[in-house]
Design an enzyme around this catalytic site. Structure first.
Site, mmCIF file in Angstrom:
data_model
loop_
_atom_site.group_PDB
_atom_site.id
_atom_site.type_symbol
_atom_site.label_atom_id
_atom_site.label_comp_id
_atom_site.label_asym_id
_atom_site.label_seq_id
_atom_site.Cartn_x
_atom_site.Cartn_y
_atom_site.Cartn_z
ATOM 1 N N GLU A 1 71.938 -0.392 61.426
ATOM 2 C CA GLU A 1 71.258 0.484 62.736
ATOM 3 C C GLU A 1 70.307 -0.202 63.511
ATOM 4 O O GLU A 1 69.273 0.049 63.280
ATOM 5 C CB GLU A 1 70.638 1.589 61.704
ATOM 6 N N ASN B 1 76.936 -2.427 60.660
ATOM 7 C CA ASN B 1 77.117 -0.942 60.698
ATOM 8 C C ASN B 1 75.977 -0.150 61.289
ATOM 9 O O ASN B 1 75.016 -0.409 61.491
ATOM 10 C CB ASN B 1 76.862 -0.670 59.281
ATOM 11 N N HIS C 1 78.816 10.280 61.023
ATOM 12 C CA HIS C 1 78.247 11.285 60.303
ATOM 13 C C HIS C 1 78.601 12.589 61.452
ATOM 14 O O HIS C 1 77.734 12.402 62.564
ATOM 15 C CB HIS C 1 76.949 10.974 60.342
ATOM 16 N N GLU D 1 80.558 5.747 56.490
ATOM 17 C CA GLU D 1 79.691 6.978 55.942
ATOM 18 C C GLU D 1 80.341 8.233 56.182
ATOM 19 O O GLU D 1 79.537 9.108 56.677
ATOM 20 C CB GLU D 1 78.273 6.801 56.205
ATOM 21 N N ASP E 1 81.023 12.000 56.704
ATOM 22 C CA ASP E 1 80.803 13.300 56.250
ATOM 23 C C ASP E 1 80.859 14.219 57.898
ATOM 24 O O ASP E 1 80.591 13.795 58.670
ATOM 25 C CB ASP E 1 79.630 13.560 55.704
HETATM 26 O O1 G3I Z 1 64.161 8.688 44.252
HETATM 27 C C1 G3I Z 1 63.482 9.635 44.764
HETATM 28 C C2 G3I Z 1 62.963 10.676 43.792
HETATM 29 O O2 G3I Z 1 62.200 9.776 42.669
HETATM 30 C C3 G3I Z 1 61.954 11.545 44.386
HETATM 31 O O3 G3I Z 1 61.522 12.410 43.617
HETATM 32 C C4 G3I Z 1 62.497 12.060 45.579
HETATM 33 C C5 G3I Z 1 61.592 12.943 46.488
HETATM 34 O O4 G3I Z 1 61.794 12.953 47.728
HETATM 35 O O5 G3I Z 1 63.042 10.997 46.518
HETATM 36 C C6 G3I Z 1 63.881 10.361 45.949
HETATM 37 O O6 G3I Z 1 64.342 9.229 47.019
HETATM 38 C C7 G3I Z 1 65.314 9.778 47.892
HETATM 39 C C8 G3I Z 1 66.435 8.944 47.960
HETATM 40 O O7 G3I Z 1 67.215 9.257 49.025
HETATM 41 C C9 G3I Z 1 67.088 8.939 46.670
HETATM 42 O O8 G3I Z 1 67.789 10.499 46.637
HETATM 43 C C10 G3I Z 1 64.626 9.341 49.007
HETATM 44 O O9 G3I Z 1 63.328 10.106 49.335
HETATM 45 C C11 G3I Z 1 65.274 9.784 50.394
HETATM 46 O O10 G3I Z 1 64.749 9.176 51.582
HETATM 47 C C12 G3I Z 1 66.654 8.893 50.073
HETATM 48 O O11 G3I Z 1 67.335 9.375 51.372
HETATM 49 C C13 G3I Z 1 68.520 8.375 51.541
HETATM 50 C C14 G3I Z 1 68.399 8.044 52.958
HETATM 51 O O12 G3I Z 1 69.770 7.092 53.355
HETATM 52 C C15 G3I Z 1 67.251 6.975 53.289
HETATM 53 O O13 G3I Z 1 67.170 6.699 54.700
HETATM 54 C C16 G3I Z 1 69.753 8.996 51.550
HETATM 55 O O14 G3I Z 1 69.848 9.380 49.739
HETATM 56 C C17 G3I Z 1 70.706 8.206 51.732
HETATM 57 O O15 G3I Z 1 72.068 8.883 51.770
HETATM 58 C C18 G3I Z 1 70.742 7.818 53.134
HETATM 59 O O16 G3I Z 1 71.835 7.034 53.607
HETATM 60 C C19 G3I Z 1 71.930 6.403 54.896
HETATM 61 C C20 G3I Z 1 72.280 5.111 55.111
HETATM 62 O O17 G3I Z 1 71.798 4.371 54.236
HETATM 63 C C21 G3I Z 1 72.399 4.623 56.341
HETATM 64 N N1 G3I Z 1 72.948 5.531 57.463
HETATM 65 C C22 G3I Z 1 72.482 6.808 57.190
HETATM 66 C C23 G3I Z 1 72.644 7.552 55.908
HETATM 67 C C24 G3I Z 1 72.187 8.941 55.945
HETATM 68 O O18 G3I Z 1 70.873 9.208 56.384
#
Ligand code: G3I
Length: 451
Positions: A157, A199, A235, A264, A266
């Protein structure tokens, strides 16, 4: 019984090529899955996976059954792997890699350099110090997984959404415009066998952003900067629908000489509209020779980063949705995992047809990588229709079958035999059907016998 043994013996030596009467012992068939349907077209089908969900048996049941590629959803990102500067933490990511390996799945690494999900300590760095930290990060993480990954999203990105095809403003961009090529060169030096990908999202159609990426890739290739693939996140939702020039956009990147991957996927929605869009993505990938595979960004709707959009292939209970069947069908396969089954082992079983077979031929192609292979076999009927078939071949020393589809395998190393499953035993005169298998070690060579 004696007749069956005689047939198998003849097949194993490759001596039998003419018409034969088949007597087949009924046995469970391998069910069609997302992975097997894609592999029959020499593609992988992957998912993002989260290590903390591995205690959920429904989740792992689907993961193990359906997917041939795994992307750690968050576990390989900078904040997860280097929480303190120069102190590395791989346990969650290692868990995913080990589990994938044990299941014969490959892994896409995600992501070495990205403006998001950086550890807190990077915010106090800039200029040369941040550039050196990025290089040190890539060297360490890519070296840790050296030889174990199919591909790395080296840079994620890095282009802006402002409509002029420019780079996104970020702390990494501020270290100098060459930060992306430095990241790719560093990754190549640390892990020469992983495919190195760029990516991004909102690059799915021909637009200013994707053209910015296209221009960069073309320049990298011209100047010998190592880049092997471009990932299109895909997405899809109503604000960002599947572009009508999706396939054309994939193709223009492929024409540069890089592989393309849907990384990715969906698709927000439900029912037929969602299923149709999923099928269209699969068809676009199949139409582009260099589109090597598709990864969905999660398993059940409830696993999605935007679960309210119900964008995935399994519902919250783990049941396959209409979109699941549409994906299987778009790959040209027949769903055998009945809608309504929740998880665990494939539930399909059938009695292969028994009857008089005509003569047939079997040809195969391999998609091989270091340490493994997927083989697709085409069974072609001769002048007489088949009502059942068997294919025999001998695997090279060190090769072992881990998974097969659209055929029942007997044996997993050395001389192996595959017989038709219930739905593909009947092959009209001159027509073909196919099956496949996946294994570790060297790919098969030589010829296969068919009867
Ligand atoms: O692990 C913590 C947990 O301990 C806490 O309680 C909770 C509260 O918010 O957060 C948890 O972490 C989260 C993590 O996902 C695991 O679930 C983060 O806040 C959250 O920001 C994180 O989001 C991820 C996101 O990237 C961050 O930018 C998503 O899971 C993940 O699917 C997403 O993936 C991205 C790709 O890497 C790049 N392209 C876009 C895609 C979708 O946003």
């Amino acid at each position: 019984m004696r007749r069956t043994h005689a047939l198998l013996a003849a097949l194993a030596t490759g001596a039998l090529a003419a018409a034969a009467v088949l007597t087949v012992t009924p046995s469970a068939s391998a069910a069609t899955t997302l992975g097997s349907a894609a592999a029959a077209k020499s593609r992988y089908f992957g998912t993002a996976a989260a290590a903390y969900k591995f205690s959920d048996a429904v989740y792992t049941g689907i993961l193990d059954r359906e997917f041939t590629m795994v992307t750690p959803e968050n576990e390989m990102k900078w904040d997860a792997t280097e929480p303190s500067q120069n102190s590395f933490s791989y346990s969650s990511a290692d868990t995913i890699v080990a589990r994938a390996k044990a299941n014969g799945q490959r892994v896409r690494g995600h992501a070495l350099a990205w403006h998001q999900q950086q550890p807190g300590w990077t915010s106090s760095l800039s200029g040369t110090a941040l550039r050196n930290a990025m290089v040190n990060h890539i060297t360490n993480v890519a070296t840790h997984y050296q030889g174990q990954l199919y591909a790395w999203d080296v840079v994620n990105e890095a282009f802006s959404d402002n409509g002029d095809g420019s780079r996104r403003s970020s702390n990494l961009q501020n270290t100098g415009n060459d930060w992306i090529e430095v990241a790719f060169r560093t990754a190549r030096a640390a892990d020469p066998s992983a495919k190195l990908c760029y990516n991004d999202y909102n690059t799915d159609g021909v637009n200013a952003k994707s053209t910015g990426v296209y221009t960069m890739v073309k320049d990298f290739l011209a100047r010998g900067v190592p880049i092997d693939c471009v990932g299109f996140q895909s997405h899809i939702n109503s604000a960002s629908p599947l572009p009508s020039d999706y396939q054309a956009n994939l193709q223009r990147f492929a024409d540069l000489g890089v592989e393309v991957q849907i990384t990715e996927l969906d698709i927000a929605g439900s029912g037929t509209a969602q299923a149709t869009t999923y099928a269209n993505v699969v068809k676009a990938c199949l139409a582009v020779t260099k589109c090597t595979g598709i990864t969905v960004w999660g398993i059940r709707d409830s696993d999605s980063w935007r679960s309210g959009d119900t964008p995935l292939l399994f519902d919250n209970n783990g049941n396959p949705k209409q979109a699941y069947d549409a994906v299987i069908a778009a790959f040209g396969a027949t769903p055998t995992s009945p809608s309504g089954s929740v998880s665990g082992s494939p539930s399909a079983s059938s009695s292969p047809s028994t009857g008089t077979g005509g003569s047939c031929t079997a040809t195969f192609t391999n998609n091989a990588w270091t340490g493994g292979f997927v083989t697709t076999v085409t069974v072609k009927a001769g002048a007489t229709a088949l009502t059942g078939w068997k294919v025999a071949l001998t695997l090279p020393s060190g090769a072992a079958i881990t998974n097969s589809w659209s055929a029942t395998a007997s044996g997993s190393s050395g001389a192996v035999t595959f017989s038709n499953v219930g739905y593909n035993g009947s092959v009209a005169a001159g027509a073909s059907t196919s099956f496949g298998f996946q294994g570790t070690g060297p790919a098969p060579t030589g010829t296969a016998a068919c009867a």
